[in-house]
Design an enzyme around this catalytic site. Structure first.
Site, mmCIF file in Angstrom:
data_model
loop_
_atom_site.group_PDB
_atom_site.id
_atom_site.type_symbol
_atom_site.label_atom_id
_atom_site.label_comp_id
_atom_site.label_asym_id
_atom_site.label_seq_id
_atom_site.Cartn_x
_atom_site.Cartn_y
_atom_site.Cartn_z
ATOM 1 N N GLU A 17 5.360 26.317 -8.345
ATOM 2 C CA GLU A 17 6.624 25.583 -8.431
ATOM 3 C C GLU A 17 7.751 26.460 -8.960
ATOM 4 O O GLU A 17 7.578 27.199 -9.933
ATOM 5 C CB GLU A 17 6.459 24.350 -9.326
ATOM 6 C CG GLU A 17 7.724 23.500 -9.388
ATOM 7 C CD GLU A 17 7.472 22.109 -9.943
ATOM 8 O OE1 GLU A 17 6.510 21.457 -9.486
ATOM 9 O OE2 GLU A 17 8.236 21.675 -10.828
ATOM 10 N N TRP B 137 14.514 19.770 -7.350
ATOM 11 C CA TRP B 137 15.831 19.222 -6.979
ATOM 12 C C TRP B 137 16.691 19.285 -8.224
ATOM 13 O O TRP B 137 16.263 18.859 -9.292
ATOM 14 C CB TRP B 137 15.634 17.781 -6.545
ATOM 15 C CG TRP B 137 16.795 17.114 -5.868
ATOM 16 C CD1 TRP B 137 17.571 16.110 -6.374
ATOM 17 C CD2 TRP B 137 17.260 17.333 -4.537
ATOM 18 N NE1 TRP B 137 18.497 15.694 -5.453
ATOM 19 C CE2 TRP B 137 18.333 16.440 -4.300
ATOM 20 C CE3 TRP B 137 16.908 18.231 -3.514
ATOM 21 C CZ2 TRP B 137 19.031 16.391 -3.100
ATOM 22 C CZ3 TRP B 137 17.586 18.182 -2.329
ATOM 23 C CH2 TRP B 137 18.650 17.284 -2.108
ATOM 24 N N HIS C 17 3.278 7.731 -17.736
ATOM 25 C CA HIS C 17 4.688 8.094 -17.833
ATOM 26 C C HIS C 17 5.243 7.613 -19.176
ATOM 27 O O HIS C 17 4.935 6.513 -19.613
ATOM 28 C CB HIS C 17 5.473 7.447 -16.689
ATOM 29 C CG HIS C 17 6.846 8.007 -16.548
ATOM 30 N ND1 HIS C 17 7.895 7.597 -17.333
ATOM 31 C CD2 HIS C 17 7.331 8.986 -15.751
ATOM 32 C CE1 HIS C 17 8.973 8.276 -17.005
ATOM 33 N NE2 HIS C 17 8.660 9.135 -16.022
ATOM 34 N N PRO C 18 6.059 8.433 -19.826
ATOM 35 C CA PRO C 18 6.556 8.051 -21.155
ATOM 36 C C PRO C 18 7.310 6.725 -21.157
ATOM 37 O O PRO C 18 7.341 6.036 -22.171
ATOM 38 C CB PRO C 18 7.469 9.208 -21.552
ATOM 39 C CG PRO C 18 7.700 10.015 -20.313
ATOM 40 C CD PRO C 18 6.530 9.766 -19.440
ATOM 41 N N GLU C 19 7.916 6.389 -20.017
ATOM 42 C CA GLU C 19 8.680 5.143 -20.013
ATOM 43 C C GLU C 19 7.879 3.940 -19.535
ATOM 44 O O GLU C 19 8.385 2.823 -19.495
ATOM 45 C CB GLU C 19 9.930 5.299 -19.158
ATOM 46 C CG GLU C 19 10.947 6.255 -19.779
ATOM 47 C CD GLU C 19 12.131 6.538 -18.857
ATOM 48 O OE1 GLU C 19 12.399 5.703 -17.972
ATOM 49 O OE2 GLU C 19 12.755 7.596 -19.021
ATOM 50 N N ALA C 20 6.650 4.194 -19.069
ATOM 51 C CA ALA C 20 5.837 3.078 -18.579
ATOM 52 C C ALA C 20 5.383 2.214 -19.750
ATOM 53 O O ALA C 20 5.234 2.697 -20.876
ATOM 54 C CB ALA C 20 4.622 3.616 -17.821
ATOM 55 N N ARG D 169 8.815 32.628 -13.210
ATOM 56 C CA ARG D 169 8.336 33.932 -13.682
ATOM 57 C C ARG D 169 7.037 34.257 -12.969
ATOM 58 O O ARG D 169 6.322 33.372 -12.508
ATOM 59 C CB ARG D 169 8.098 33.880 -15.184
ATOM 60 C CG ARG D 169 9.403 33.607 -15.942
ATOM 61 C CD ARG D 169 9.193 33.757 -17.412
ATOM 62 N NE ARG D 169 10.188 32.992 -18.140
ATOM 63 C CZ ARG D 169 10.000 32.511 -19.346
ATOM 64 N NH1 ARG D 169 8.850 32.719 -19.994
ATOM 65 N NH2 ARG D 169 10.948 31.835 -19.951
ATOM 66 N N ILE E 31 13.518 55.702 11.540
ATOM 67 C CA ILE E 31 13.676 54.407 10.867
ATOM 68 C C ILE E 31 12.531 53.454 11.157
ATOM 69 O O ILE E 31 12.435 52.392 10.556
ATOM 70 C CB ILE E 31 15.021 53.726 11.218
ATOM 71 C CG1 ILE E 31 15.131 53.463 12.723
ATOM 72 C CG2 ILE E 31 16.197 54.573 10.741
ATOM 73 C CD1 ILE E 31 16.323 52.547 13.057
#
Lengths: 646, 646
Positions: free
Chosen positions: A65, A97, A203-206, A327, A484
């Site tokens: 990623e 994104w 998920h932290p908000e679930a 990296r 070349i």
């Protein structure tokens, strides 16, 4: 996907992912006798099929990623990182994104353009992330259409961060990743492979872990093909998550997201964003060495390797997804220690293929662009048909103009100052140009002590294969045959040969010797005399910048110079010397003198005038020795030429 | 054209014949990358271009005239004569128009069908004669349309004999050859090459020699491309005629018609029809030996050779047209003595090409029909596109059914009695069938003393190339591996190799070893076990009459088994083992057991039942050894199979 939020969920999509196999075989039906016999099945498969094939064969894979760069020079660097890391054989890469970075725009730093460059110019199977909150349906459809047009085939469907601090549902818009999955399936049917995010800790908000599991199942039911998870710190976390997913009927592939700890700061930032808790045992190690980057990285690699081993040994994990943070070192180190970094990946063809779906069947290219494959792809991007195009029923070659030599994916990795050190701060004669060419060939430092690691026509050091010709190349460059491009003749080496092999095993590869160079009209006159002795054995094309064209090629037929014979297949001839496209290459090759070299110097400066003189007066020559089973005669041709000059 | 009458005349048509070159290059423009790189320029040229090319290169040529046979068996014989005489390398043949023999019909003896067979099935450039008197415009247009549809490209435009004794002009119809020439140009533009007749002594019905010359010029002005002359007895006659033609501005090629005297009777008949006078010095020689056919023929050959030498030495003659009277000996003898008979003409491709214009670009065929090329052409005659067809964008193979095994151009040259002598008046067991195959391979007489010179699958004795494999083939046939097709592996022999070479000089040809045979299910079971050891090295297809199909071929991809590498050209791969067409070949190969062999015997007879048993129970097997640079392993595969059986 580090900071994705999501709310909805439930069930399995095995029928969805089964549906894909038919589209794969459809595309191979389209191909005619003229297209590549299926040498490399994966080239014709969509991502979910590749995953299934690897799972069936037990061949473990990895993916990488990246996030889009902030600056133009960052983009140049990232693209060359793609090339280097692509060499290790990732199954795919993904590009996040970046809502703040105008992600769907045509900027060279946008998510869209970076992902499209990875597909088209680096030949990487690529997933483009896309978030849906704070955007209209039309904006999202527009992004998806653009992605499709650019050759992207895979979308990671995410919710994205809410605009304000607190999450608020929008009545008309997309509120959850599942909405985006549904939208993609509604508007684009089965065109895209869709990936969604999974949260091993919930998920932290679930509301809770179970609710989050249901949301995940809902995303899969809506049409997601596979899941990549948020990072985690213990293999048990993932394995438990995976079992829980299976228990509620999620059967699609679930790929663990691996985050090799690379530094104290980046770890802290990540933890803050993802609201994850770092286990105490890790904190205990890291805190005392927090100022020692190397020590932390070593520890991070150790930790990642041992966690990955546990995951792979569980038998439940077929692929590993790495959060690289753009990296290279730590991720490559982990992969090498796991034995998953392919030092010598087999090449399906002698040139790097593009991953654009319409180029899936491309099986032949002119040899001229072999050191500038991205330029070739750029100049043929408008072709509708591969492998046809120039060689198809359409009689028009229709190469695109290459006017902008500064497109970021075509740009040299080296900045101007470095180029000047390599190619000379000041040129005093044509001979000083000969010297640059010679240093590039030999790898020896120039008289100012700098190694010449690239040339306007070759952005990389000499290919291993060309190294076979080093001694002769050095000799002729010293005397003004400014090479070349070249390849040695090969008379039936195994297709698995580490240097010249390509294609599936069990085959044999062949080449005709090839030599391409710039040289003065004086040498061309002698060369033409020397060539008389070789008749049809040597085909030549000799052209100057004005288009004066001298050749003994029969009509306008291409000459196959690389081909392979494989078990149970038709002959493949991936590289040709094509008289028509040579005239298009000629324009580019001459222009590179000016665009990349002369323009390093002040106008009217002697250095610039020397390059301009060469540009205006030299010829571009290519030679093919058709007698591939015999010893390459092209060096003899050059020797004969020099003898005539003496 | 012996008895053609004509009345009109005047001027040159060099502009007409120049116009032709454009249509030649048009056709090569049509060809895509997939079609044969122009290996053999003549294959793409029209007849008038071929003549011009030969004239420019100084390469003398000959052509052969035949008349349509009277009987069906005469047609079979004439077609095999075309094949034999075609081997000597005529530039074209022509077939006379036989008004009494329903010349435009579909009868196997019609001028139209004989000419079409020569083009399509024998691959000969062919001129169809056509006369115009006593026919309506519509009839003639119909004939020309049919000729075009059948692939004929050249017409010899003649007047023909009047219906009654005396010549009467028809007001509405065609009265002269020039009318036919004009009609062809009006209705078919430049599609046909048109030849007209010239009379070195003037046409017998013309007012005088000068008037006849004017008539000739008129025919050329109307659009004729070249002239073939009536026979003559002295070279001076032709040379004077030619100079006279040039003097009045006829500049198109004029080809002398050569009539080697072959017998007293035929000479007298010819003289009567053509109203020519035989010179006294010839009469003086012939009269005393008129009952000695051999002596007359020897004299005729002598006379023709010396006259042809004079013509060629004049520098005015580039080609010779022979009135063969459908006989071979005298004409071949003359040509051999002139050094114009090509004993070993270079093959442009490893199989015999068809001369139908739409097959001009055909460059690949399945190996299965290599001993039955006429059947392959028949079964693919409806294909619109070559080299595409089965291998093109159309995914349907669309092989035509072969129901009629007795089409005259597919029929064996040997009558039933002869076949029974070769293949056994009475078969007693499968082993007696093995014996027939073995005798065919060895060339030794069978136990009744007859040599087996053909088989249902091979109408000719063993090919020279197959002879290389004779010893092994004999061994395996004795044991019930009934071989019907094979080729040795070739690793880069010069394209000029007298046995396996093809294509232009300076190239290299390659082959994968191939073996195709019928064998029992018992042997197939052992073979499949033996093949396990060879993995991808050996590709196999094993099929029985019911279509049961066992293969290890990757998908449905063809395997190239013959290919060539040439200077300045793309790779040519003219022969493939194609899994799809193999199933069509299978039907034909099994049917030949019944149609050509079983039906020689009474129904219910033991002999017939043995063949029926083999047909119903044996398998058709093909094997390819992909490792062409190594020693052919297929014999080892068969040995391993027999070992497993022991």
């Amino acid at each position: 996907m580090v900071n994705e939020n999501q709310h909805t969920c439930s069930a399995s999509s095995s029928s969805k992912s089964d549906g894909g196999s038919s589209s794969g075989s459809e595309s191979s039906k389209e191909s005619s006798r003229c297209s590549t016999p299926v040498l490399d099945a994966e080239r014709h498969e969509r991502l979910r099929e590749k995953m299934r094939r690897r799972q069936d064969s037990g061949d473990k894979w990895f993916s990488l990623e990246f996030f889009p760069p902030r600056t133009a020079s960052g983009a140049v660097n990232l693209i060359s990182r793609f090339d280097r890391m692509g060499a290790g054989g990732p199954l795919f890469i993904d590009v996040t994104w970046h809502p703040a970075g105008d992600p769907g725009s045509d900027k060279e730093t946008s998510s869209m353009i970076i992902a499209s460059t990875a597909v088209n110019y680096c030949g990487l199977e690529t997933i483009l992330h896309m978030t849906c909150c704070n955007q209209t349906k039309d904006e999202i459809t527009g992004h998806l259409q653009k992605a499709k047009r650019l050759g992207l085939k895979n979308i990671m469907a995410l919710r994205g961060d809410p605009a304000g601090e607190e999450w608020q549902e929008e009545v008309e818009g997309f509120n959850y990743a599942v909405d985006l999955v549904k939208h993609i399936r509604n508007e684009f049917d089965d065109y895209f492979d869709i990936c969604v995010a999974g949260y091993p800790k919930g998920h932290p908000e679930a509301e809770n872990y179970e609710a989050d599991q249901r949301h995940l199942k809902e995303k899969v039911l809506a049409g997601a093909d596979f899941i990549i998870t948020q990072l985690f710190f213990r293999s048990e976390t993932f394995l438990k998550f995976m079992k829980d997913c299976q228990a509620i009927g999620i059967t699609c592939p679930i790929v663990p997201g691996i985050f090799p700890i690379q530094g104290y700061h980046s770890l802290r930032q990540l933890v803050r964003l993802s609201k994850l808790e770092v286990p105490q045992e890790i904190k205990d190690v890291i805190e005392p060495i927090k100022d020692n980057d190397a020590a932390i990285r070593n520890y991070g690699v150790e930790l990642a390797v041992s966690m990955c081993r546990e995951l792979l040994d569980s038998g439940m994990v077929h692929g590993l997804h790495f959060y690289t943070l753009n990296r290279e070192v730590a991720t490559i180190e982990v992969l090498k220690r796991l034995g998953m970094w392919k030092e010598d990946p087999r090449r399906p063809l002698p040139w790097a293929v593009s991953a654009h779906p319409k180029r899936r069947v491309e099986d032949v290219r002119p040899i001229f662009w072999s050191s500038r494959p991205k330029s070739y792809i750029y100049r043929t991007q408008e072709w509708d048909d591969f492998p046809n195009g120039r060689w198809g029923n359409s009689s028009s070659p229709a190469f695109g103009e290459l006017k902008d030599y500064y497109l970021f994916y075509l740009k040299s990795k080296s900045p101007r100052e470095e180029l000047l050190k390599m190619w000379g701060e000041e040129l005093t004669s044509e001979e000083s140009v000969f010297e640059v060419f010679t240093c590039y060939i030999t790898g020896e430092p120039n008289k100012n002590g700098h190694r010449v690691t690239c040339m306007p026509w070759n952005d990389d050091p000499l290919a291993t294969e060309t190294n076979l010709l080093k001694e002769q190349l050095e000799k002729v460059n010293r005397r003004g045959i400014l090479t070349i491009n070249s390849q040695p003749n090969i008379n039936g080496k195994p297709s698995t040969d580490p240097i010249v092999g390509w294609g599936p095993s069990g085959g044999y590869v062949f080449q005709k010797a090839y030599l391409e160079f710039f040289t003065s009209s004086e040498i061309v006159t002698a060369l033409l005399k020397a060539l008389k002795k070789y008749e049809t054995r040597v085909n030549y094309h000799i052209v100057n910048v004005k288009g004066q064209n001298i050749t003994n090629a029969p009509e306008l037929q291409p000459n196959a110079v690389t081909w392979g014979i494989f078990p149970g297949r038709e002959i493949i001839q991936p590289t040709v010397v094509d008289p028509v496209s040579f005239l298009f290459w000629k324009d580019e090759a001459f222009a590179l003198w000016i665009e990349q070299w002369a323009k390093l110097y002040e106008e009217e400066s002697p250095s610039r005038m020397i390059i301009q003189y060469i540009h205006d007066n030299y010829y571009l020559v290519n030679l093919v020795d058709n007698d591939f089973p015999l010893e390459n005669c092209l060096w003899q041709v050059v020797d004969d030429t020099f003898e005539l000059l003496n």
